[in-house]
Design a protein around this motif. Structure first.
Motif, mmCIF file in Angstrom:
data_model
loop_
_atom_site.group_PDB
_atom_site.id
_atom_site.type_symbol
_atom_site.label_atom_id
_atom_site.label_comp_id
_atom_site.label_asym_id
_atom_site.label_seq_id
_atom_site.Cartn_x
_atom_site.Cartn_y
_atom_site.Cartn_z
ATOM 1 N N LEU A 22 -8.873 16.190 7.456
ATOM 2 C CA LEU A 22 -9.918 16.892 6.586
ATOM 3 C C LEU A 22 -10.917 17.323 7.127
ATOM 4 C CD1 LEU A 22 -9.373 14.635 3.410
ATOM 5 C CD2 LEU A 22 -8.509 17.120 3.610
ATOM 6 N N ARG A 23 -11.316 16.357 8.136
ATOM 7 C CA ARG A 23 -12.470 16.700 8.924
ATOM 8 C C ARG A 23 -12.144 17.880 9.876
ATOM 9 N NH1 ARG A 23 -13.298 11.695 10.741
ATOM 10 N NH2 ARG A 23 -12.158 12.024 12.515
ATOM 11 N N LEU A 24 -11.101 18.017 10.462
ATOM 12 C CA LEU A 24 -10.968 19.300 11.287
ATOM 13 C C LEU A 24 -10.676 20.504 10.568
ATOM 14 C CD1 LEU A 24 -8.264 17.836 13.920
ATOM 15 C CD2 LEU A 24 -10.503 18.610 14.440
ATOM 16 N N VAL A 25 -10.277 20.417 9.332
ATOM 17 C CA VAL A 25 -10.142 21.770 8.638
ATOM 18 C C VAL A 25 -11.536 22.066 8.210
ATOM 19 C CG1 VAL A 25 -9.416 22.681 6.266
ATOM 20 C CG2 VAL A 25 -7.719 21.214 7.725
ATOM 21 N N GLU A 26 -12.285 21.214 7.962
ATOM 22 C CA GLU A 26 -13.696 21.570 7.516
ATOM 23 C C GLU A 26 -14.515 22.291 8.680
ATOM 24 O OE1 GLU A 26 -17.542 19.089 6.406
ATOM 25 O OE2 GLU A 26 -15.839 18.569 4.996
ATOM 26 N N GLN A 27 -14.439 21.585 9.768
ATOM 27 C CA GLN A 27 -15.085 21.853 10.823
ATOM 28 C C GLN A 27 -14.504 23.302 11.534
ATOM 29 O OE1 GLN A 27 -14.378 18.823 13.774
ATOM 30 N NE2 GLN A 27 -16.224 17.460 12.743
ATOM 31 N N MET A 28 -13.410 23.328 11.355
ATOM 32 C CA MET A 28 -12.681 24.903 11.886
ATOM 33 C C MET A 28 -13.135 25.862 10.955
ATOM 34 S SD MET A 28 -8.861 23.812 13.479
ATOM 35 C CE MET A 28 -8.744 23.479 14.984
ATOM 36 N N ALA A 29 -13.159 25.648 9.649
ATOM 37 C CA ALA A 29 -13.522 26.531 8.630
ATOM 38 C C ALA A 29 -14.941 27.098 8.929
ATOM 39 C CB ALA A 29 -13.295 26.088 7.224
ATOM 40 N N GLU A 30 -15.690 26.040 9.074
ATOM 41 C CA GLU A 30 -17.128 26.400 9.313
ATOM 42 C C GLU A 30 -17.519 27.345 10.485
ATOM 43 O OE1 GLU A 30 -21.234 23.820 10.275
ATOM 44 O OE2 GLU A 30 -19.694 23.004 8.741
ATOM 45 N N ARG A 31 -16.808 26.734 11.588
ATOM 46 C CA ARG A 31 -16.961 27.470 12.788
ATOM 47 C C ARG A 31 -16.357 28.768 12.881
ATOM 48 N NH1 ARG A 31 -13.183 25.133 16.597
ATOM 49 N NH2 ARG A 31 -14.184 23.211 15.884
ATOM 50 N N GLN A 62 0.937 -1.305 -0.054
ATOM 51 C CA GLN A 62 0.096 -0.167 0.199
ATOM 52 C C GLN A 62 0.948 1.259 0.049
ATOM 53 O OE1 GLN A 62 -2.260 -0.726 3.761
ATOM 54 N NE2 GLN A 62 -3.695 -1.890 2.862
ATOM 55 N N LEU A 63 0.367 2.286 -0.561
ATOM 56 C CA LEU A 63 1.185 3.578 -0.909
ATOM 57 C C LEU A 63 0.904 4.198 0.809
ATOM 58 C CD1 LEU A 63 0.240 5.126 -4.172
ATOM 59 C CD2 LEU A 63 2.210 3.831 -3.466
ATOM 60 N N ILE A 64 2.061 4.853 1.307
ATOM 61 C CA ILE A 64 1.952 5.401 2.283
ATOM 62 C C ILE A 64 2.298 7.095 2.223
ATOM 63 C CG2 ILE A 64 3.242 5.759 4.673
ATOM 64 C CD1 ILE A 64 4.022 2.831 4.265
ATOM 65 N N GLY A 65 1.389 7.857 2.706
ATOM 66 C CA GLY A 65 1.514 9.243 2.321
ATOM 67 C C GLY A 65 2.444 9.958 3.295
ATOM 68 N N ILE A 66 2.163 11.224 3.533
ATOM 69 C CA ILE A 66 2.879 12.159 4.544
ATOM 70 C C ILE A 66 2.807 11.742 5.818
ATOM 71 C CG2 ILE A 66 1.392 14.083 4.514
ATOM 72 C CD1 ILE A 66 5.244 14.353 4.372
ATOM 73 N N TRP A 67 1.615 11.619 6.403
ATOM 74 C CA TRP A 67 1.374 11.288 7.736
ATOM 75 C C TRP A 67 2.148 9.912 7.961
ATOM 76 C CZ3 TRP A 67 -0.108 15.345 10.028
ATOM 77 C CH2 TRP A 67 -0.926 16.484 9.489
ATOM 78 N N GLY A 68 1.943 8.868 7.286
ATOM 79 C CA GLY A 68 2.417 7.721 7.428
ATOM 80 C C GLY A 68 4.188 7.490 7.615
ATOM 81 N N VAL A 71 -3.190 17.009 14.690
ATOM 82 C CA VAL A 71 -3.288 15.559 14.281
ATOM 83 C C VAL A 71 -1.891 15.053 14.650
ATOM 84 C CG1 VAL A 71 -2.988 14.297 12.092
ATOM 85 C CG2 VAL A 71 -4.793 15.896 12.183
ATOM 86 N N ASN A 72 -0.740 15.810 14.549
ATOM 87 C CA ASN A 72 0.506 15.316 14.762
ATOM 88 C C ASN A 72 0.597 14.690 16.216
ATOM 89 O OD1 ASN A 72 3.258 14.715 14.099
ATOM 90 N ND2 ASN A 72 3.928 16.704 15.053
ATOM 91 N N GLU A 73 -0.049 15.619 17.144
ATOM 92 C CA GLU A 73 -0.048 15.193 18.551
ATOM 93 C C GLU A 73 -0.878 13.956 18.804
ATOM 94 O OE1 GLU A 73 1.574 16.306 21.320
ATOM 95 O OE2 GLU A 73 2.851 17.476 20.110
ATOM 96 N N LYS A 119 -4.115 6.740 6.766
ATOM 97 C CA LYS A 119 -5.327 6.849 6.390
ATOM 98 C C LYS A 119 -6.324 7.853 7.505
ATOM 99 C CE LYS A 119 -9.644 4.480 4.642
ATOM 100 N NZ LYS A 119 -10.496 5.451 4.859
ATOM 101 N N GLN A 120 -5.993 7.273 8.703
ATOM 102 C CA GLN A 120 -6.514 8.063 10.005
ATOM 103 C C GLN A 120 -6.297 9.287 10.097
ATOM 104 O OE1 GLN A 120 -5.811 6.046 13.690
ATOM 105 N NE2 GLN A 120 -6.318 3.732 12.763
ATOM 106 N N ALA A 121 -5.015 9.613 9.942
ATOM 107 C CA ALA A 121 -4.419 10.824 9.985
ATOM 108 C C ALA A 121 -5.182 11.828 8.984
ATOM 109 C CB ALA A 121 -3.015 11.001 9.902
ATOM 110 N N GLU A 122 -5.087 11.392 7.879
ATOM 111 C CA GLU A 122 -5.595 12.329 6.521
ATOM 112 C C GLU A 122 -7.146 12.725 6.795
ATOM 113 O OE1 GLU A 122 -5.358 14.455 3.429
ATOM 114 O OE2 GLU A 122 -3.786 13.575 4.269
ATOM 115 N N ASP A 123 -7.840 11.531 7.190
ATOM 116 C CA ASP A 123 -9.309 11.710 7.545
ATOM 117 C C ASP A 123 -9.508 12.794 8.643
ATOM 118 O OD1 ASP A 123 -9.785 9.918 5.629
ATOM 119 O OD2 ASP A 123 -10.333 7.961 6.831
ATOM 120 N N ARG A 124 -8.736 12.512 9.775
ATOM 121 C CA ARG A 124 -8.966 13.379 11.054
ATOM 122 C C ARG A 124 -8.514 14.947 10.377
ATOM 123 N NH1 ARG A 124 -11.182 14.910 15.542
ATOM 124 N NH2 ARG A 124 -9.766 15.511 17.173
#
Length: 125
Positions: free
Chosen positions: A79-88, A33-39, A118-120, A72-77
């Protein structure tokens, strides 16, 4: 001469100069499997701070799938946080259309904070 435990288990040796070295190989992983920046960041953390855990994953053949899961977990988290913070904080497409520089600055701020979170939470746990 009595067989060694390694030979009894079906292992072979290869002669290197005056020494007989065991022919060792790592078990193959099921899929590559491919491993992205978070991995990759988590891999660097494991190599530096959790060497035994890293070695256990590597020798059991589970390192790549573990890192892909963390990525995958980090990327999902992220994107979800960016969307929530931008909306808030009211960073909308309307703001982007009206004042692009302010939108970019605020989004960069949100992304930076989210990367730290996400890093923490995931990468150096």
């Amino acid at each position: 001469m009595a067989k060694t435990i390694f030979e009894e288990m079906g292992g072979d040796y290869v002669r290197q100069g005056d020494y007989d070295l065991p022919c060792l190989s790592l078990p193959a992983e099921k899929e590559n499997q491919l491993i992205g920046i978070w991995g990759q960041r988590h891999l660097r953390y494991l190599k530096q701070h959790r060497k035994v855990f890293y070695t256990n994953l590597l020798t059991s053949g589970k390192l790549n799938s573990y890192l892909a899961d963390i990525d995958k977990q980090a990327e999902d988290r992220f994107l979800r946080l960016v969307e929530q913070m931008a909306e808030r904080e009211g960073v909308t497409e309307q703001l982007k259309a009206e004042n692009q520089m302010e939108w970019v600055g605020r989004m960069n701020n949100i992304r930076s904070r989210t990367m730290e979170i996400v890093n923490e939470e995931i990468i150096i746990k």
